[in-house]
Design a protein around this motif. Sequence first.
Motif, PDB file in Angstrom:
ATOM      1  N   LYS A   1      -5.440  -0.995   4.455  1.00  0.00           N
ATOM      2  CA  LYS A   1      -6.120   0.044   3.684  1.00  0.00           C
ATOM      3  C   LYS A   1      -6.110   1.347   4.450  1.00  0.00           C
ATOM      4  CE  LYS A   1     -10.747  -0.789   5.539  1.00  0.00           C
ATOM      5  NZ  LYS A   1     -12.170  -0.994   5.251  1.00  0.00           N
TER       6      LYS A   1
ATOM      7  N   GLU B   1      -8.084  -1.708  -0.853  1.00  0.00           N
ATOM      8  CA  GLU B   1      -7.484  -2.627   0.117  1.00  0.00           C
ATOM      9  C   GLU B   1      -6.449  -3.479  -0.605  1.00  0.00           C
ATOM     10  OE1 GLU B   1     -10.739  -4.458   2.793  1.00  0.00           O
ATOM     11  OE2 GLU B   1     -11.692  -4.132   0.860  1.00  0.00           O
TER      12      GLU B   1
ATOM     13  N   HIS C   1       0.881  -1.171   0.000  1.00  0.00           N
ATOM     14  CA  HIS C   1       0.000   0.000   0.000  1.00  0.00           C
ATOM     15  C   HIS C   1       0.912   1.213   0.000  1.00  0.00           C
ATOM     16  CE1 HIS C   1      -2.806   3.092   1.260  1.00  0.00           C
ATOM     17  NE2 HIS C   1      -3.806   2.251   1.170  1.00  0.00           N
TER      18      HIS C   1
END
Lengths: 345, 345, 345, 345
Positions: free
Chosen positions: C202, B282, B243
């Motif tokens: 996330k 996500e 991420h």
Amino acid sequence: MIKVGIVGGTGYTGVELLRLLAQHPEVSVEAITSRSEAGKNVTAMYPNLRGYYDRLAFTAPDAKQLGDMDAVFFATPHGVAHALAGELLECGTRVIDLSADFRLRDVAEWEAWYGQTHGAPALLEEAVYGLPEVNREAIKRARLIAVPGCYPTAVQLGFLPLLKAGMIDPGQLIADCKTGVTGAGRGAKVGSLLAEASESLKAYAAGGHRHLPEIRQGLVAAHNGEINLTFIPHLTPMIRGIHATLYGQLIAEPEADLQTLFEHCYADEPFVDVMPPGSHPETRSVKGNNTCRLAVHRPEGSNTVVVLSVIDNLVKGASGQAVQNLNLMFGRDETLGLAAPALMP
Amino acid sequence: MIKVGIVGGTGYTGVELLRLLAQHPEVSVEAITSRSEAGKNVTAMYPNLRGYYDRLAFTAPDAKQLGDMDAVFFATPHGVAHALAGELLECGTRVIDLSADFRLRDVAEWEAWYGQTHGAPALLEEAVYGLPEVNREAIKRARLIAVPGCYPTAVQLGFLPLLKAGMIDPGQLIADCKTGVTGAGRGAKVGSLLAEASESLKAYAAGGHRHLPEIRQGLVAAHNGEINLTFIPHLTPMIRGIHATLYGQLIAEPEADLQTLFEHCYADEPFVDVMPPGSHPETRSVKGNNTCRLAVHRPEGSNTVVVLSVIDNLVKGASGQAVQNLNLMFGRDETLGLAAPALMP
Amino acid sequence: MIKVGIVGGTGYTGVELLRLLAQHPEVSVEAITSRSEAGKNVTAMYPNLRGYYDRLAFTAPDAKQLGDMDAVFFATPHGVAHALAGELLECGTRVIDLSADFRLRDVAEWEAWYGQTHGAPALLEEAVYGLPEVNREAIKRARLIAVPGCYPTAVQLGFLPLLKAGMIDPGQLIADCKTGVTGAGRGAKVGSLLAEASESLKAYAAGGHRHLPEIRQGLVAAHNGEINLTFIPHLTPMIRGIHATLYGQLIAEPEADLQTLFEHCYADEPFVDVMPPGSHPETRSVKGNNTCRLAVHRPEGSNTVVVLSVIDNLVKGASGQAVQNLNLMFGRDETLGLAAPALMP
Amino acid sequence: MIKVGIVGGTGYTGVELLRLLAQHPEVSVEAITSRSEAGKNVTAMYPNLRGYYDRLAFTAPDAKQLGDMDAVFFATPHGVAHALAGELLECGTRVIDLSADFRLRDVAEWEAWYGQTHGAPALLEEAVYGLPEVNREAIKRARLIAVPGCYPTAVQLGFLPLLKAGMIDPGQLIADCKTGVTGAGRGAKVGSLLAEASESLKAYAAGGHRHLPEIRQGLVAAHNGEINLTFIPHLTPMIRGIHATLYGQLIAEPEADLQTLFEHCYADEPFVDVMPPGSHPETRSVKGNNTCRLAVHRPEGSNTVVVLSVIDNLVKGASGQAVQNLNLMFGRDETLGLAAPALMP
């Protein structure tokens, strides 16, 4: 193309059907129902499906729409398939029920374990228990399939070779089973929170679990007589996977070649893998995959046989097995849509 | 069929190539090398591949065998591809290097960050940086591909639209990145043990990470001028996933429609998904999948642009992107072998 | 002994208070309230407390019972402390509120972010923001404490030395924060299930999070002027822990010794640990412990300062800080009940 | 103050001793040895101990230094305590060995399972097996303690009440055990990486595990005769915790009140908690704590007894039990340093 619908598509077995069928060359998902999410696109709930089902939205269940399908999967809590299956069968739609509604042949037993009246006892006679390794020919001819539960799949595939060969005492069977948390479904329960279920392990339902009568029914059939089974499930901190550790007492043939017994029993099965002697299958070796991987041990050469059996509870333990059944029912190659290797690491 | 070999097949990018190529209809893996595991079947190390590569065994690297391949992947530590690539190219074999050996165009910079002499500077001129969203046409003609690193892929795809459009200040770029532990490879390091890395999160290499010059090189090219980037990677308790949270300062057009900018930029890209406004991608939505999923935000309408960019570090961040390059180099559909949805949950 | 009550004891901050106070030599927990669990023993819900609170049961909230306490903790959703705090203060009971009810000094801002009318604006004047590193003396004299939020604690402790020293540009602050899932509370939400939140990461609330105004208020006070902060929280797959990665732009003194600045600033603080240069604090190093562990970096000698700040969100980010406040309010050693090292591994 | 040393302090049982002893009011850790880390401060390796052991550094093992201690813990691989224990005992130093060196009374059996010559058979006679629930009085008088293994602790405490009461068939005992990964130690092994052991579960050593003879020895003593045990350990994706699921066959008294049997057996034990009927203990309920939590079941009223037994493998399964032994040997309250509740969540 086989046109299929999914009833109750918001749970984990529903989205897993979508994932698997996205790779199935001969299936088209034309309907997916959810009362609570009607109108919402499936990709809004499951962004991993963006690009695959961009025009598929949840709808309220509609028997007419579902009756136009070639097959309908029920990925629902128990009781729902009872109510709808009959109507769909009359439309010529085949029904593949992932819930427990048609798994037990004994109505009274079903009602005792599920605490409600059986809603479709008349359909039980034609319902086929969808364990291909046992009922492949019946599945091919079936209109109504009861897809086996996750624990029952792992436990039966591990015990069957021994019971059918009369190698173990049917009165002393123990199944110590470990599941990932998706086995508890997508419901918002405190006990399934990461903060509760991570970094911990516990048994549950030690007093009796609904999968017990289902397993017992299958083992009784294999043994062709009464059996005695102790079944203790455990919740473990992982998303997917079941590991069944099965214990039996050898009753004859101390020199029995259990390895060969298992290998012969499953030689032609596309989704059962008997590992080499001394192996310890890992649940991750079947993550996302429809295989049941087995190993058989006799610790220290004792009379106790230990079978290690792993599946992905959402694939071979639910949606993958459902697709395997669909393939058989529609005369397709049994492995269509189920060919991808497990995701490891 | 495209005949391929894999050099250094025991690590995570190696086994991930095997997993992806098992589903590729036009590739045949004919060789996989490992000095340490030579003679061992790949399925003995990776039981998830049982039934897929039952006859494929690791061999010691052999330039002659590899030179018979149409293409060879290097899934090796840095330095290995330097030594072998030239010989293979002379055999007419195309080389797809997943290591850092050919990523940096500046030899001195490579040597400074990797602490050793560059082993093949003469090949740098023809090496193509394998980010299809930037270099697709060059990739199609290339003989030698430097597959981008995992962080560089996630960061560049997030910043490129803004830099190319001149929307943000190139002197104030921040990339706060989070990776799963497979980013650290399959080496047996204490810091990567479940007992150490689970239930914890930490930054690392805050003083400077080897992916920094690679990212900088790509952003400089996009901006066509100098840039200033702060890049802080973090280790997080998951297996796969990156991420990248990217911060930039808007320098013009306060009314700029950033959403449309991103959507137009990636409209034709098969593996970049711009999510709807307000989304938070996500990492699990790309688990096992080759997509880079992006969302763009302007918190409270401020001048700070925040881009959220997720990839699977082993797929779009390594082996999947390598296969995407292979498809382009051999004139195939870019998505072959990469079509399966992410595994979620 | 200090007699204390806990309002809203079923959530994670409530049970964490019980865990910490079980080791506090001068506190006796005499009441714990929960409407939903009234009548149930706390050990039935939290078996880790068996042997510690065997006679403590949840009761319905009762102002008279609570008014007999020396202090009452509110471990409740926002709004509850508004309703009860005034009455308790009149009884001479001190109030330590772990919710957001008294954190923001600006009523209108509170109402805008929490979407309801402020229930006790008259109490705001005397409410003390319970960050001991800033307000220790005021806390000692306070009757009503607003315990800081988890993110605000980690972010403020990291930025304060730099802002108070005027070292960074107050107009360009970025806080990229990562939390474990207990930050979302014990509520049964799908997004917090292990099956959803594990193996994934996330961002959330990128458009604006309720802790933003609280952090801003603290930083404005430290800087004594307006500041501009971008705050992006992320959900990560662990139970406990916050990692704040803070970015600022140096505005003067390129030779500034930031390490010494931090060490001096926190030299006398029992619960702030400035790590040696080059360190990367891990969240697990404070698991179960009240410390905020900090490290300060200047990547590549640039003008960007990066502060790494970790806390346990349930301890220094909530219940531990609340106990620290209690100790100060009652003239005890600040570290009572908070002395145990973190659980690692 | 009791002066103690720790030999082999870099592993998980070593650091756990440090964590527990930091809270012990009557122990001072004066030496900790490690050949590989000699000269390094313990806080450099274990930052959670910053502020607790700031002046404690690893030293190379030195019999003279250790011989000045009142007690020395061995947190070492097997074989090390054999070499040093005798010399220390001669100095009047008591020895608490967390390794397997003195657990088995039968030298030949020890040598068969550990594959090397026993290095100190002469000491076996006075070595006391440090399970306080069995050997409390002997422990008080002992100079040399063999701290039980993790599995043996959980399994013995679960089976002992039944065997001592003659309630179950000693010839049909099954122990299905699940451990967190710290059970495998802090060694850098591929199989213990987060990327390998997370999101997976597997049995291991199904052919025979070194803890088997240790458990057998304890059960034989309890039964006062031969027993037959099948013991299958499993590796599960968590850091700490052991869950032993024990199966026995009732041989008499079908109306036996097993709950009362267990409650009476452990009524006076400070670290054994028999839960109410129908309970399922979670491993997290003892995370960081020295308790063994038990529940006993008879599924469906059958003849199979199922005991659920959980411990923290690093506490009651190793370092906590070692401290409990220390307390007993030195006439202290058995619970000193062991009073903190488990960390939950």
